[in-house]
Design an enzyme around this catalytic site. Sequence first.
Site, PDB file in Angstrom:
ATOM      1  N   GLU A  41       0.881  -1.165   0.000  1.00 21.13           N
ATOM      2  CA  GLU A  41       0.000   0.000   0.000  1.00 21.13           C
ATOM      3  C   GLU A  41       0.919   1.216   0.000  1.00 21.13           C
ATOM      4  OE1 GLU A  41      -2.252   0.847   3.542  1.00 21.13           O
ATOM      5  OE2 GLU A  41      -3.575   2.231   2.477  1.00 21.13           O
ATOM      6  N   ARG A 265       5.514 -12.769   9.412  1.00 22.21           N
ATOM      7  CA  ARG A 265       6.272 -11.559   9.099  1.00 22.21           C
ATOM      8  C   ARG A 265       7.573 -11.535   9.894  1.00 22.21           C
ATOM      9  NH1 ARG A 265       2.403  -7.601  10.136  1.00 22.21           N
ATOM     10  NH2 ARG A 265       3.762  -6.294   8.888  1.00 22.21           N
ATOM     11  N   LYS A 275       4.702   0.302  10.380  1.00 17.15           N
ATOM     12  CA  LYS A 275       4.733   1.526   9.577  1.00 17.15           C
ATOM     13  C   LYS A 275       4.305   2.723  10.408  1.00 17.15           C
ATOM     14  CE  LYS A 275       3.530   0.043   4.890  1.00 17.15           C
ATOM     15  NZ  LYS A 275       2.476   0.177   3.870  1.00 17.15           N
TER      16      LYS A 275
END
Length: 560
Positions: A41, A265, A275
């Site tokens: 994104e 992850r 983020k």
Amino acid sequence: METKKEQLEEKPLLNFIEAKIEEDLKLGKNNGIVYTRFPPEPNGYLHIGHAKSICLNFGIAKKYHGKTNIRFDDTNPVKEDVEYVDSIKEDVKWLGFDWAGEYYASDYFDQLYLWAEQLIKEGKAYVDDSSQEEISKNRGVPTSPGIESPYRNRSVEENLTLFRKMKAGEFADGQCVLRAKIDMASPNMHMRDPIMYRILHAHHHRTGNKWCIYPMYDYAHGQSDSIEGITHSICTLEFEVHRPLYDWFCEALHIHHPQQIEFARLNINYTVMSKRKLLQLVKENYVSGWDDPRMPTICGLRRRGYTPESIRNFAETIGVAKRENVIDISLLEFCVREDLNKRALRTMAVLDPVKLIIDNYPDNQTEMMDAVNNPEDISAGTRKVPFGKELWIERADFMENPPKNFFRMTIGKEVRLKYAYIVQCTSVDKDEQGNITAIHCQYLPETKSGMAESNRKVKGTIHWVSAAHCKEAEVRLFDRLFAVPDPDNVEEGHTFLENLNPDSLKIQTAYIEPNFLDTKPLTKYQFERIGYFCIDKDSTTDKLVFNRTVALKDSWAKGK
RNA sequence: UGACCAAUGGUGUAAUGGUAGCACUACAGUUUUUGGUACUGUCUGUCUAGGUUCGAAUCCUGGUUGGUCAACCA
């Protein structure tokens, strides 16, 4: 070395995703094609966690002679920006990967809209006028079923009319949404009539003002995969509960159905990977920017002096699995040292200088000493380093009252000045506080490197620069950004910011060899016996600036 | 008091019913004009209780622990 390689070739180790793919290949699924995608994104900069995903997706496609797309998941115009798409593309390229196609979820908005109408016509989607609060409340909780919306059983015609009005901009933000009609009693919250479209009168970085309704991730992602002919849609573990919905849309639409596979992850100790938190560090000036060399971002690591090869090798080494993991930062450091050891040219630099005066060396004499540029790579050649009566050496390379295992300079003992002479320390000068201001020694003229006498066994070898010839440089010594292994682990009322390491950056002035320096930003050097450094982008012809990528291993410092 | 997922040395990751291996870390040693590199060695592991089997890290059942899910975020 050779045997290791042979073993790997004889018995290739597959991670669980590769194993699954080989099974699919054996079964003849997807006509033997492997097609992956990397779907960021564009709402932030890429970090080392993304690098794992990038290496996985591109690596798998390469391994099975397939392709990989880059696709920006740009379904939320309020958060996304072109600044981010540009940086993401730059970082993926820098890591060494080329995508087959560059796409955007927004490329598919028309198709997605058509499919939404199709689902409405089949009675599989409806417009809900409930407020956000009502929808949230009626969804229930994981342990008990939700309540069906009063608008759930509207006619197809009414839903179609309403949805078209949504698209036409006749409603305000939040007035209604399009929902899939699935199962309000499902134990999986994502199946409780998930929202497909919401109204957002917002400008989109690619579609401008064309749309005021935007698809949700769940309604856009799988179909985007499908449109691109993706065969294996690899994502992180938190999307595991989304998979039934991913499958539901593909089935309901009767379209190509890629297989979603989830992996764990990457987490690394002494840093944060979200983020949101990285953005906060930037916005609130705890770091100098996204590319601050202490950041775990790709651009931060690049500026720090990491190479693409070292990051790719790291991604390979950590493996891929489904269990939660925290990788030790020392593994990352190992990977960059391993790579830089082979390629970084050596130079001598003194970071914490003290004057060394060779009392029996002729005044005003300069000799040019031969130095090896890279002992790991003879083709890197040699250079000449000026040597004189007065030198700078590291303060830590001298001790007045050394312990038994100290190999460096001390009064009365011999030590080698690398690429030059063996010297014997005679005395020290001190100021009133007792600090050493200069060290005196005698050199042994017949021990110059290359002469027969230079082969004499000497316990220690130290580096130096000529005081008359050296250059000054700013060196930025970075340490881990956080002082604790798990910065996110904080008590109620505290934040991860309190775990920031106050000593993560130290700036010093160093004296460095004058010759052969390439001052182009990102050029990598090993300062002998110190560590790996690279030229920072702040460096100018007047003022050299180096970033320390990572220190050399130091078994002496460790033992102290 | 739900669903889904996972559990192998300090950290990761292999072993796909048949000798628990590899990397990092730590420690010890050899080599060395970088206390680097390279090389050698050592320590440390199958969450638990049952079951199936000649044989279980692997299959089954229960438990325990950890993670994810209740944005009109992705």
